[in-house]
Design a protein around this motif. Structure first.
Motif, short mmCIF file in Angstrom:
data_model
loop_
_atom_site.label_atom_id
_atom_site.label_comp_id
_atom_site.label_asym_id
_atom_site.label_seq_id
_atom_site.Cartn_x
_atom_site.Cartn_y
_atom_site.Cartn_z
N ALA A 150 0.81 -1.22 0.00
CA ALA A 150 0.00 0.00 0.00
C ALA A 150 0.84 1.26 0.00
CB ALA A 150 -0.94 0.00 1.21
N ASN A 151 2.14 1.14 -0.10
CA ASN A 151 3.01 2.32 -0.09
C ASN A 151 3.42 2.72 -1.49
OD1 ASN A 151 3.05 2.49 2.72
ND2 ASN A 151 4.53 0.84 2.81
N HIS A 152 2.67 2.31 -2.46
CA HIS A 152 3.01 2.51 -3.86
C HIS A 152 2.21 3.69 -4.41
CE1 HIS A 152 4.32 1.26 -7.81
NE2 HIS A 152 3.08 1.24 -8.23
N GLY A 153 2.80 4.86 -4.50
CA GLY A 153 2.19 5.99 -5.19
C GLY A 153 1.06 6.68 -4.44
N GLU A 154 1.28 7.12 -3.24
CA GLU A 154 0.24 7.81 -2.48
C GLU A 154 0.03 9.23 -3.00
OE1 GLU A 154 -0.83 9.32 2.02
OE2 GLU A 154 0.93 8.09 1.70
N GLU A 155 -1.21 9.61 -3.11
CA GLU A 155 -1.57 10.99 -3.42
C GLU A 155 -2.47 11.49 -2.30
OE1 GLU A 155 -3.26 11.98 -7.19
OE2 GLU A 155 -2.13 10.38 -8.16
N ARG A 156 -2.33 12.73 -1.96
CA ARG A 156 -3.19 13.31 -0.95
C ARG A 156 -3.65 14.67 -1.42
NH1 ARG A 156 -2.88 12.62 5.23
NH2 ARG A 156 -4.41 14.12 5.88
N ALA A 208 -9.07 13.82 1.06
CA ALA A 208 -9.15 12.64 0.20
C ALA A 208 -7.76 12.08 0.01
CB ALA A 208 -9.74 13.01 -1.15
N ILE A 209 -7.64 10.77 0.12
CA ILE A 209 -6.37 10.10 -0.09
C ILE A 209 -6.59 9.01 -1.14
CG2 ILE A 209 -4.56 8.68 0.93
CD1 ILE A 209 -5.12 10.05 3.58
N SER A 210 -5.79 9.06 -2.17
CA SER A 210 -5.83 8.05 -3.23
C SER A 210 -4.50 7.34 -3.24
CB SER A 210 -6.07 8.74 -4.58
OG SER A 210 -6.03 7.79 -5.61
N ARG A 211 -4.54 6.03 -3.33
CA ARG A 211 -3.31 5.23 -3.33
C ARG A 211 -3.37 4.27 -4.50
NH1 ARG A 211 -0.81 5.47 1.94
NH2 ARG A 211 0.62 3.95 1.11
N ARG A 212 -2.24 3.70 -4.81
CA ARG A 212 -2.19 2.61 -5.77
C ARG A 212 -1.64 1.42 -5.00
NH1 ARG A 212 -0.78 3.06 -11.97
NH2 ARG A 212 -1.31 0.93 -12.51
N GLN A 227 -13.49 3.47 -1.36
CA GLN A 227 -13.82 2.69 -2.56
C GLN A 227 -12.52 2.19 -3.16
OE1 GLN A 227 -16.25 4.54 -5.59
NE2 GLN A 227 -15.15 3.43 -7.18
N ASN A 228 -12.50 0.95 -3.61
CA ASN A 228 -11.33 0.40 -4.28
C ASN A 228 -11.70 0.07 -5.71
OD1 ASN A 228 -8.80 -0.54 -4.79
ND2 ASN A 228 -9.02 -2.43 -3.62
N THR A 229 -10.95 0.59 -6.66
CA THR A 229 -11.19 0.35 -8.07
C THR A 229 -10.10 -0.55 -8.61
OG1 THR A 229 -12.20 2.53 -8.30
CG2 THR A 229 -11.48 1.45 -10.32
N LYS A 230 -10.49 -1.63 -9.25
CA LYS A 230 -9.54 -2.57 -9.84
C LYS A 230 -8.96 -1.95 -11.11
CE LYS A 230 -9.74 -7.45 -10.48
NZ LYS A 230 -10.57 -8.59 -10.91
N ILE A 231 -7.63 -2.00 -11.25
CA ILE A 231 -6.96 -1.48 -12.44
C ILE A 231 -6.71 -2.66 -13.37
CG2 ILE A 231 -4.88 -0.36 -13.32
CD1 ILE A 231 -4.66 1.00 -10.57
N GLN A 232 -7.29 -2.62 -14.54
CA GLN A 232 -7.19 -3.72 -15.50
C GLN A 232 -6.40 -3.27 -16.72
OE1 GLN A 232 -11.31 -4.67 -16.09
NE2 GLN A 232 -11.39 -5.93 -14.27
N THR A 233 -5.11 -3.09 -16.54
CA THR A 233 -4.25 -2.54 -17.57
C THR A 233 -4.28 -3.38 -18.85
OG1 THR A 233 -2.81 -1.64 -15.87
CG2 THR A 233 -1.90 -1.77 -18.08
N GLU A 234 -4.10 -4.69 -18.73
CA GLU A 234 -4.08 -5.54 -19.93
C GLU A 234 -5.40 -5.49 -20.67
OE1 GLU A 234 -2.60 -9.51 -19.32
OE2 GLU A 234 -1.15 -8.80 -17.86
#
Length: 86
Positions: free
Chosen positions: A7-13, A24-28, A64-71
């Motif tokens: 959960a420490n990958h690319g935090e935005e605040r 609002a906090i968005s993470r990758r 809310q968690n959104t699944k990232i479906q890159t492929e």
């Protein structure tokens, strides 16, 4: 297979609308093995948390968690481009 979320990958605040009692906090996040290596074919997530300040404590009001479906996105874009070329 043991796994965990990195959960420490690319935090935005970002502060919401200039309101001091909301944030609002968005993470990758990505599923990883215990040694930190990514779990292949497991989708990353992009959770968003809305926090509200109650007294001196910040509490999660909404998440809310959104699944990232890159492929899948790349495949779909290729199909659209191929269709447009016809």
């Amino acid at each position: 297979m043991n796994g965990k979320i990195d959960a420490n990958h690319g935090e935005e605040r970002r502060e919401c609308s200039g309101l001091p009692d909301f944030d609002a906090i968005s993470r990758r996040q990505r599923p990883v093995l215990d040694d930190g290596s990514p779990i292949l074919r497991e989708a990353e997530g992009s959770p968003l948390y809305i926090l509200v300040k109650e007294g001196e404590r910040w509490m999660i009001a909404i998440g809310q968690n959104t699944k990232i479906q890159t492929e899948a996105n790349v495949t779909q874009q290729k199909e659209i481009s191929a269709s447009d070329a016809k």
